[in-house]
Structures are given as structure tokens and as C-alpha cells.
Design a protein around this motif. Structure first.
Motif, PDB file in Angstrom:
ATOM      1  N   MET A   1       0.846  -1.189   0.000  1.00  0.00           N
ATOM      2  CA  MET A   1       0.000   0.000   0.000  1.00  0.00           C
ATOM      3  C   MET A   1       0.889   1.249   0.000  1.00  0.00           C
ATOM      4  SD  MET A   1      -2.983   1.336  -0.036  1.00  0.00           S
ATOM      5  CE  MET A   1      -3.894   2.796   0.410  1.00  0.00           C
ATOM      6  N   TRP A   2       0.588   2.190  -0.877  1.00  0.00           N
ATOM      7  CA  TRP A   2       1.465   3.357  -1.015  1.00  0.00           C
ATOM      8  C   TRP A   2       1.487   4.245   0.232  1.00  0.00           C
ATOM      9  CZ3 TRP A   2      -0.794   8.049  -0.444  1.00  0.00           C
ATOM     10  CH2 TRP A   2      -2.150   8.193  -0.773  1.00  0.00           C
ATOM     11  N   LYS A   3       0.414   4.261   1.021  1.00  0.00           N
ATOM     12  CA  LYS A   3       0.411   5.100   2.230  1.00  0.00           C
ATOM     13  C   LYS A   3       1.498   4.659   3.217  1.00  0.00           C
ATOM     14  CE  LYS A   3      -4.043   5.010   3.320  1.00  0.00           C
ATOM     15  NZ  LYS A   3      -5.296   5.290   4.056  1.00  0.00           N
ATOM     16  N   GLU A   4       1.676   3.351   3.350  1.00  0.00           N
ATOM     17  CA  GLU A   4       2.718   2.850   4.242  1.00  0.00           C
ATOM     18  C   GLU A   4       4.100   3.253   3.732  1.00  0.00           C
ATOM     19  OE1 GLU A   4      -0.013   1.050   3.476  1.00  0.00           O
ATOM     20  OE2 GLU A   4      -0.821   1.228   5.523  1.00  0.00           O
ATOM     21  N   ARG A   5       4.280   3.202   2.423  1.00  0.00           N
ATOM     22  CA  ARG A   5       5.574   3.598   1.853  1.00  0.00           C
ATOM     23  C   ARG A   5       5.820   5.093   2.049  1.00  0.00           C
ATOM     24  NH1 ARG A   5       3.713   0.172  -2.268  1.00  0.00           N
ATOM     25  NH2 ARG A   5       3.345   1.893  -3.721  1.00  0.00           N
ATOM     26  N   LEU A   6       4.745   5.895   1.975  1.00  0.00           N
ATOM     27  CA  LEU A   6       4.881   7.330   2.214  1.00  0.00           C
ATOM     28  C   LEU A   6       5.288   7.597   3.664  1.00  0.00           C
ATOM     29  CD1 LEU A   6       4.575  10.271   1.247  1.00  0.00           C
ATOM     30  CD2 LEU A   6       2.150  10.129   1.845  1.00  0.00           C
ATOM     31  N   GLU A   8       6.977   5.607   5.583  1.00  0.00           N
ATOM     32  CA  GLU A   8       8.383   5.221   5.710  1.00  0.00           C
ATOM     33  C   GLU A   8       9.299   6.324   5.184  1.00  0.00           C
ATOM     34  OE1 GLU A   8       8.872   1.565   3.644  1.00  0.00           O
ATOM     35  OE2 GLU A   8       7.576   0.415   5.004  1.00  0.00           O
ATOM     36  N   LEU A   9       8.859   7.011   4.146  1.00  0.00           N
ATOM     37  CA  LEU A   9       9.683   8.036   3.508  1.00  0.00           C
ATOM     38  C   LEU A   9       9.778   9.307   4.343  1.00  0.00           C
ATOM     39  CD1 LEU A   9      11.222   8.990   0.918  1.00  0.00           C
ATOM     40  CD2 LEU A   9       9.006   9.891   0.123  1.00  0.00           C
ATOM     41  N   ILE A  10       8.638   9.809   4.851  1.00  0.00           N
ATOM     42  CA  ILE A  10       8.646  11.128   5.524  1.00  0.00           C
ATOM     43  C   ILE A  10       8.309  11.045   7.008  1.00  0.00           C
ATOM     44  CG2 ILE A  10       8.062  12.304   3.370  1.00  0.00           C
ATOM     45  CD1 ILE A  10       5.225  12.681   4.426  1.00  0.00           C
ATOM     46  N   GLY A  11       8.044   9.846   7.501  1.00  0.00           N
ATOM     47  CA  GLY A  11       7.719   9.683   8.916  1.00  0.00           C
ATOM     48  C   GLY A  11       6.229   9.519   9.127  1.00  0.00           C
ATOM     49  N   GLU A  12       5.856   8.528   9.918  1.00  0.00           N
ATOM     50  CA  GLU A  12       4.446   8.238  10.159  1.00  0.00           C
ATOM     51  C   GLU A  12       3.712   9.428  10.750  1.00  0.00           C
ATOM     52  OE1 GLU A  12       1.746   4.979  12.680  1.00  0.00           O
ATOM     53  OE2 GLU A  12       3.898   4.650  12.354  1.00  0.00           O
ATOM     54  N   GLU A  56      10.893  19.400   1.441  1.00  0.00           N
ATOM     55  CA  GLU A  56       9.931  18.379   1.867  1.00  0.00           C
ATOM     56  C   GLU A  56       8.855  18.181   0.803  1.00  0.00           C
ATOM     57  OE1 GLU A  56       8.222  19.187   5.677  1.00  0.00           O
ATOM     58  OE2 GLU A  56      10.172  19.400   6.672  1.00  0.00           O
ATOM     59  N   LEU A  57       8.356  19.270   0.253  1.00  0.00           N
ATOM     60  CA  LEU A  57       7.337  19.191  -0.786  1.00  0.00           C
ATOM     61  C   LEU A  57       7.865  18.465  -2.012  1.00  0.00           C
ATOM     62  CD1 LEU A  57       4.580  19.936  -1.948  1.00  0.00           C
ATOM     63  CD2 LEU A  57       5.490  22.195  -2.507  1.00  0.00           C
ATOM     64  N   THR A  58       9.097  18.743  -2.396  1.00  0.00           N
ATOM     65  CA  THR A  58       9.709  18.091  -3.551  1.00  0.00           C
ATOM     66  C   THR A  58       9.805  16.581  -3.338  1.00  0.00           C
ATOM     67  OG1 THR A  58      10.986  20.083  -4.059  1.00  0.00           O
ATOM     68  CG2 THR A  58      11.760  18.016  -5.015  1.00  0.00           C
ATOM     69  N   LYS A  59      10.164  16.179  -2.145  1.00  0.00           N
ATOM     70  CA  LYS A  59      10.262  14.745  -1.828  1.00  0.00           C
ATOM     71  C   LYS A  59       8.899  14.060  -1.974  1.00  0.00           C
ATOM     72  CE  LYS A  59      12.831  13.615   1.687  1.00  0.00           C
ATOM     73  NZ  LYS A  59      13.327  13.340   3.078  1.00  0.00           N
ATOM     74  N   ILE A  61       6.407  15.100  -3.891  1.00  0.00           N
ATOM     75  CA  ILE A  61       6.060  15.081  -5.317  1.00  0.00           C
ATOM     76  C   ILE A  61       6.749  13.911  -6.011  1.00  0.00           C
ATOM     77  CG2 ILE A  61       6.327  16.301  -7.510  1.00  0.00           C
ATOM     78  CD1 ILE A  61       6.025  18.916  -5.920  1.00  0.00           C
ATOM     79  N   ARG A  62       8.028  13.714  -5.727  1.00  0.00           N
ATOM     80  CA  ARG A  62       8.756  12.594  -6.344  1.00  0.00           C
ATOM     81  C   ARG A  62       8.100  11.259  -6.011  1.00  0.00           C
ATOM     82  NH1 ARG A  62      14.716  14.831  -4.733  1.00  0.00           N
ATOM     83  NH2 ARG A  62      15.159  16.032  -6.629  1.00  0.00           N
ATOM     84  N   PHE A  63       7.675  11.133  -4.759  1.00  0.00           N
ATOM     85  CA  PHE A  63       6.983   9.907  -4.343  1.00  0.00           C
ATOM     86  C   PHE A  63       5.685   9.727  -5.116  1.00  0.00           C
ATOM     87  CE2 PHE A  63       3.679   7.882  -1.864  1.00  0.00           C
ATOM     88  CZ  PHE A  63       4.261   6.697  -1.480  1.00  0.00           C
ATOM     89  N   ALA A  64       4.917  10.802  -5.214  1.00  0.00           N
ATOM     90  CA  ALA A  64       3.628  10.717  -5.907  1.00  0.00           C
ATOM     91  C   ALA A  64       3.813  10.356  -7.378  1.00  0.00           C
ATOM     92  CB  ALA A  64       2.887  12.042  -5.775  1.00  0.00           C
ATOM     93  N   VAL A  65       4.808  10.936  -8.017  1.00  0.00           N
ATOM     94  CA  VAL A  65       5.053  10.624  -9.430  1.00  0.00           C
ATOM     95  C   VAL A  65       5.467   9.162  -9.598  1.00  0.00           C
ATOM     96  CG1 VAL A  65       6.558  11.110 -11.392  1.00  0.00           C
ATOM     97  CG2 VAL A  65       5.615  12.999 -10.051  1.00  0.00           C
ATOM     98  N   LYS A  66       6.348   8.714  -8.750  1.00  0.00           N
ATOM     99  CA  LYS A  66       6.817   7.332  -8.828  1.00  0.00           C
ATOM    100  C   LYS A  66       5.680   6.341  -8.643  1.00  0.00           C
ATOM    101  CE  LYS A  66      10.110   4.088  -6.755  1.00  0.00           C
ATOM    102  NZ  LYS A  66      11.179   3.914  -5.720  1.00  0.00           N
ATOM    103  N   ASN A  67       4.733   6.664  -7.748  1.00  0.00           N
ATOM    104  CA  ASN A  67       3.637   5.741  -7.424  1.00  0.00           C
ATOM    105  C   ASN A  67       2.321   6.123  -8.101  1.00  0.00           C
ATOM    106  OD1 ASN A  67       4.719   3.842  -5.091  1.00  0.00           O
ATOM    107  ND2 ASN A  67       5.554   5.895  -4.716  1.00  0.00           N
TER     108      ASN A  67
END
Length: 446
Positions: A1-6, A8-12, A56-59, A61-67
Motif C-alpha cells: 500500500m502506497w500510504k505505508e511507503r509514504l 516510511e519516507l517522511i515519517g508516520e 519536503e514538498l519536492t520529496k 512530489i517525487r513519491f507521488a510521481v513514482k507511485n
């Protein structure tokens, strides 16, 4: 699930998933329209984030584009057309923490998108400056939200709307594998304002500012709405009177203004004004010419302190009617300056007080124009479109506020250019998806 990966990336702790919070952040003032309420009431994001820096916003965006996760940018949520409501889930980008006033110069101010306009105006006035224009929701609304979803407001009688030279520069973050920061100036700025944030994420802006003016506030009452309009029209065109606001409401709209009830006279239409102190004499001469009387006054020394006349103008008038009336909604319209009284007469003959008049005087390309936010008693979608069709039949231009589709809600937007920029800056169509109509030139289905 992409929410869990998000997470992990920026902190729960930095990913908002609580249902009540997501529901609140997924909504704006779309409920002004009973049509939009039914269409959008169930639309919510999957989560929200509140970036504090561009990095932080750029990070994110990169996640959203990738997923391939949809992104919906949000300011304070004071828009009226569902501009900030996610149609396809995904991530809400709450930009209110990008809230730095970067630099105040002699003739302009550089700010981040999340700065509240009320705070900005207060800060500027302490520095002997002030904004040119801002919406009636300025105490809550943000710079980015206003530029991407608004058009004009207090100050438009003097300076026009956003696209009349009132935005000097914007900084946009693209939604790509490698997001770019683009600095947009001059004529190109027009393609990045009032576009619902569909062509990139606005993160910074440069706005023109003026020297601080001492504004007095008045409410003048008139026996008839025609007299109120004639007074407002002449005052708006009188260059000897420096003004920031000329707003006209016919009775019974003012009957809903709870905080003003003790000052207003039953059955009288009102004109709400912000003018310079030295213009009082000339204003009252004009008022007497049309039988007007002063009902309320706030001296310049109390400007922006406590109760404000602007709290009852623009779409705040609609808000009061909606809260204290029954089945109230509104339209956005532009009357013909040469035929306004005749157009009003014909509308009244057909619809009676089902349509209640409210005008805001502004300048368009330097010309004084009576724009209108008439309050309408809502009966059905079909009846509302009958009213819109009759407005157009008598020569009144209607900007339909009952659609979330960009372009159909009004204004002469450069839809082909905006669509082209959308494809370039957001190639995967992740940003505020669904707000640009698939066919730019089609007529909105009723």
C-alpha cells in the motif's frame, strides 16, 4: 500500500490519516452550491501531508510521481467551487506551513503560498504599506489559494482583478520525476493564476503593494435598490473619491447580517463603503442626491480592528444569507454598464424576489463595472438553469459557480494554454485531477 511507503519516507507522524481530519482537509466552501454539494460531498483524499519546506514538498512530489498518486494542493479551503476537493483520492498537500513573508520592498512583497492574507495585510500596514486587493475571506485565506482559486475582492474598485497587473511573479513547482522550480513573470503569469493549481504547485509569489491609506467604513441606506445602485455607480466613477470597496445589497439580503441588525433599517437597501477620510463630504453629497442616509460608521482609526464592513460583502453576503435564510445559493454575473437598471427590471418581472440583487463595483481594464453576486432562492437544478438562461437572454454574463470544471465557472481563461502547460508540467495528470474539462470548448451539460 502506497500510504505505508509514504510514512516510511517522511515519517508516520507527518502523514495525516485520521478520518475526521481527512474529511475536513478534503473540503472547501463547495456547499454554497446545492448542486456541488451533491456531486462532491463524498469525495475525500486517502491522506494529507503538511510540508514545511520546498525540499519536503519536492520529496512528496517525487513519491507521488513514482507511485502515480493524485495530488491536490490546498490553502485554507475558503474557495467556493470545489477547487480544492480531490476527485480521485490521493494526497492532500496542505501548504499552510509554507508561510514565510520573505521580503517587503518599496513597491512589492515576496511571500510563500501559505501566508494568510489577513496577517500579510496587518504586517504591511505596520510598515506603512498595504495590499492592493484581497478577498472578503482574507483573515483565513492564503496567498496561494487566492491566486489559484480567486479573482478579486476588496480593492478591485481601484485596482481590478488578479490579472490586471496585481500578480508580478509566481514560483511554480512542477510534478515530474525531477520537479523543477519555475519562475514565471510578466504576461506568462496569467496562465498560472485562477487555474485551480492545475499547471504546477504555486509555492511563492510577488505581489505589488501600495502606501498605507486610512480607510473609513460606511453603510448608507436607501429606500430603493435602484437609488442605491445609481448612487454607487456615480460614486464609483468619481475619481475625486478614493475608494477600496463599493458593495450594494438589496433588502432582504441585509436582514441576514446578524451583527449589523441593530444598525439597519427594515426594507432599505444598503451600500457598504471603504473610502478615504477626506472623501466623506463628497460621498455624503452624492448620498443625499439619491435619498441616502448613514446607518453605520467605523472611523479609520479602527480599520481592521474588530467588526469590518467587508465581512458582509462579496461572497460573505452569500454566506450570511445561506446561514440565516432558507435554501439560499447564488450566481456570479456581470451586468451591462449601460443597461443595468433595465436588466434588473426584466429579471425582477420574471423571478420576483427569487433573485435578490447584490453588486460589487470593480474596474475591468480600467472601466468601472457592476459585477454581481445575486442571492437566489434554490428550488431545483432545472430552475437554477432557467434563471441562468434568462440572465444571458437579457445580456447579463453569467460565470457559473455551480461547477468544479475550470473555465466553465467563468472568466476568460486561456484554457488551451492552460491545458498545454498541464501536459508539460504535470505529464502524468496527478495534480488536481479532473478539474480541467476533457473538451475545452464544449458547453457544460446541465
Amino acid at each position: 500500500m502506497w500510504k505505508e511507503r509514504l510514512m516510511e519516507l517522511i515519517g508516520e507522524e507527518n502523514v495525516i490519516v485520521k478520518d475526521s481530519a481527512i474529511d475536513r482537509l478534503s473540503k472547501d466552501f463547495y456547499w454554497y452550491s446545492p448542486i456541488l454539494f451533491e456531486e462532491l460531498k463524498d469525495k475525500v483524499a486517502d491522506c494529507a501531508v503538511v510540508p514545511k519546506t520546498i525540499d519536503e514538498l519536492t520529496k512528496i512530489i517525487r513519491f507521488a510521481v513514482k507511485n502515480r498518486v493524485p495530488l491536490t494542493p490546498r490553502g485554507a479551503g475558503t474557495g467556493n467551487y470545489g477547487q480544492g476537493i480531490p476527485l480521485n483520492g490521493g494526497i492532500i498537500l496542505d501548504l499552510t506551513k509554507l508561510n514565510q513573508i520573505v521580503q517587503i520592498n518599496e513597491k512589492d512583497v515576496r511571500v510563500q503560498a501559505g501566508v494568510k492574507l489577513g496577517l500579510l495585510e496587518k504586517t504591511l500596514r505596520k510598515e506603512g504599506k498595504e495590499l492592493r486587493i484581497y478577498p472578503s475571506t482574507f483573515m483565513k485565506s492564503t496567498v496561494g489559494g487566492f491566486l489559484c482559486g480567486g479573482s478579486g475582492g476588496i480593492g478591485s474598485i481601484r485596482w481590478g482583478n488578479l490579472w490586471d497587473g496585481n500578480v508580478l511573479e509566481v514560483t511554480i513547482l512542477t510534478v515530474e520525476e525531477k520537479p523543477q522550480l519555475l519562475t514565471i513573470k510578466d504576461e506568462e503569469v496569467l496562465d498560472y493564476i485562477h487555474n485551480y493549481g492545475t499547471t504546477g504547485i504555486l509555492v511563492e509569489a510577488v505581489l505589488p503593494i501600495e502606501s498605507r491609506t486610512e480607510w473609513s467604513q460606511y453603510i448608507m441606506s436607501f429606500d430603493t435598490f435602484h437609488e442605491a445602485v445609481m448612487f454607487s455607480d456615480e460614486l464609483s466613477r468619481d475619481e475625486a473619491i478614493t475608494k477600496r470597496l463599493v458593495s450594494v445589497c438589496e433588502w432582504p439580503i441585509p436582514s441576514h447580517f446578524q451583527q449589523l441588525k441593530k444598525y439597519l433599517v427594515e426594507d432599505k437597501s444598503i451600500v457598504m463603503l471603504e473610502i478615504t477620510e477626506d472623501a466623506e463630504g463628497r460621498m455624503k453629497e452624492l448620498s443625499e442626491k439619491y435619498g441616502g442616509e448613514q446607518s453605520f460608521y467605523i472611523p479609520a482609526s479602527k480599520y481592521h480592528k474588530g467588526l469590518k464592513v467587508s465581512d458582509f460583502t462579496w461572497n460573505h453576503a452569500t454566506l450570511w444569507a445561506h446561514k440565516h435564510g432558507e435554501n439560499m445559493t447564488y450566481l456570479q454575473a456581470r451586468f451591462d454598464t449601460e443597461k443595468v437598471l433595465e436588466q434588473m427590471r426584466r429579471i425582477r418581472e420574471v423571478f420576483g424576489y427569487e433573485v435578490q440583487f447584490h453588486f460589487e463595483y470593480i474596474k475591468i481594464e480600467g472601466n468601472v463595472t457592476p459585477t454581481s453576486l445575486p442571492v437566489v432562492i434554490y428550488k431545483s437544478k432545472e430552475r437554477l438553469y432557467e434563471i441562468i438562461e434568462f440572465f444571458e437572454e437579457v445580456g447579463v454574463t453569467v460565470n457559473n459557480p455551480h461547477t468544479y470544471l475550470l473555465g466553465f465557472g467563468g472568466y476568460n481563461l486561456r484554457m488551451e494554454k492552460i491545458t498545454s502547460l498541464k501536459e508539460k508540467n504535470d505529464p502524468y495528470d496527478l495534480l488536481n485531477r479532473g478539474k480541467i474539462p476533457k473538451e475545452v470548448n464544449v458547453k457544460l451539460a446541465k
